[in-house]
Scaffold this active site. Structure first.
Site, PDB file in Angstrom:
ATOM      1  CG  ASP A  67      -0.165  -0.518   2.651  1.00 47.18           C
ATOM      2  OD1 ASP A  67       1.091  -0.293   2.589  1.00 47.18           O
ATOM      3  OD2 ASP A  67      -0.941  -0.785   3.516  1.00 47.18           O
ATOM      4  CG  ASN A 136      -8.960  -1.197  11.962  1.00 40.64           C
ATOM      5  OD1 ASN A 136      -7.949  -1.567  11.604  1.00 40.64           O
ATOM      6  ND2 ASN A 136      -9.469   0.063  11.457  1.00 40.64           N
ATOM      7  CG  HIS A 138      -5.898  -1.844   8.810  1.00 45.27           C
ATOM      8  ND1 HIS A 138      -6.255  -0.643   9.444  1.00 45.27           N
ATOM      9  CD2 HIS A 138      -4.702  -1.959   8.591  1.00 45.27           C
ATOM     10  CE1 HIS A 138      -5.032  -0.141   9.514  1.00 45.27           C
ATOM     11  NE2 HIS A 138      -3.890  -0.840   8.947  1.00 45.27           N
ATOM     12  CD  GLU A 143      -8.725   1.534   7.623  1.00 42.50           C
ATOM     13  OE1 GLU A 143      -8.801   0.640   8.467  1.00 42.50           O
ATOM     14  OE2 GLU A 143      -8.281   2.518   7.849  1.00 42.50           O
TER      15      GLU A 143
END
Ligand code: GLP
Length: 241
Positions: A67, A136, A138, A143
């Protein structure tokens, strides 16, 4: 799924580096999927040492990073281009032409994303994908959401991720709001997936990844379905298992 539990960050980094270097020793032309973040820094450090010790040779590998933040140039100190050069590429013998990182400055995102996926496919696919994990759940910048994307795509970062990643920037306002990331399909298609986690802040995400339901609300939970999923966890990250 295979879980290696180790004592601390140092041992996690060593174990991860030995898995990556074995891959490269067994197949000199390996295609590696690489990750950024604080978690794999120690692994890169150990891989550089292995390169200097003559244990690992990176001259024929190809890499595809997960990414990049949208809007940051490769020279920006918080860009993942900069991170990869600083923490790994400029210390080893990988040819620059074998390095692939999604671009942060783009005009036609559709084309750029399709092109990235095509290049991965043309390389023969990822042999080993290295991953960290967000608090979280991800992976890359996939996400938690109602739906997940299969291929490389542009994503809006969640408030939680902006907040967590603001520690790398001088202020929260400076954190880019969007990123470009490999999709869940690109990650799941890797022949082997290696996920690293260290510290208490990752314990809940690791529990949800390993023992929870497979849900788009925890993108990493999909890795339960991967036939060659390896986790290297330190004690604290594994503390809720
Ligand atoms: C970022 C990256 C992820 C990384 C995660 C965890 O948002 N996009 O690839 O795994 O954060 O980062 P860290 O290792 O610093 O906790």
């Amino acid at each position: 799924m295979r879980i290696h539990q180790v004592n601390d960050y140092r041992e996690m980094s060593q174990k991860a580096a030995s898995i990556v270097s074995s891959q490269v020793i067994l197949k000199k032309t390996s295609v590696l999927g690489l990750a950024t973040g604080s978690t794999p820094e120690g692994m890169y450090h150990r891989l550089i040492e292995m390169y200097h010790e003559g244990i690992a040779d990176f001259s024929q590998i190809t890499t595809f990073n997960l990414d990049e933040y949208l809007g940051l140039s490769p020279q920006h100190p918080q860009s993942y281009h900069y991170y990869m050069n600083q923490h790994f590429f400029e210390h080893i013998d990988i040819p620059a032409t074998n390095i692939n990182i999604p671009p942060g400055k783009i005009e036609n995102s559709e084309n750029v994303c399709r092109e990235y996926d095509k290049r991965i496919a043309a390389s023969g696919g990822i042999d080993l994908q290295v991953l960290g994990i967000g608090v979280n759940g991800h992976i890359g910048f996939n996400e938690p959401d109602q739906y997940l994307n299969v291929g490389t795509h542009v994503v809006d970062l969640t408030e939680e991720t902006i907040e967590t990643n603001s520690r790398f920037f001088t202020s929260r306002e400076e954190v880019p709001r969007q990123a470009i990331t490999k999709g869940m399909g690109s990650i799941m298609q890797a022949r082997r997936v290696l996920l690293l986690a260290s510290g208490k802040s990752k314990a809940q995400a690791i529990r949800d990844t390993v023992n929870g339901k497979v849900t788009t609300r925890v993108p990493a939970s999909f890795l339960q379905l991967h036939p060659q999923f390896i986790l290297v966890l330190d004690k604290e990250a594994a503390s809720l298992l």
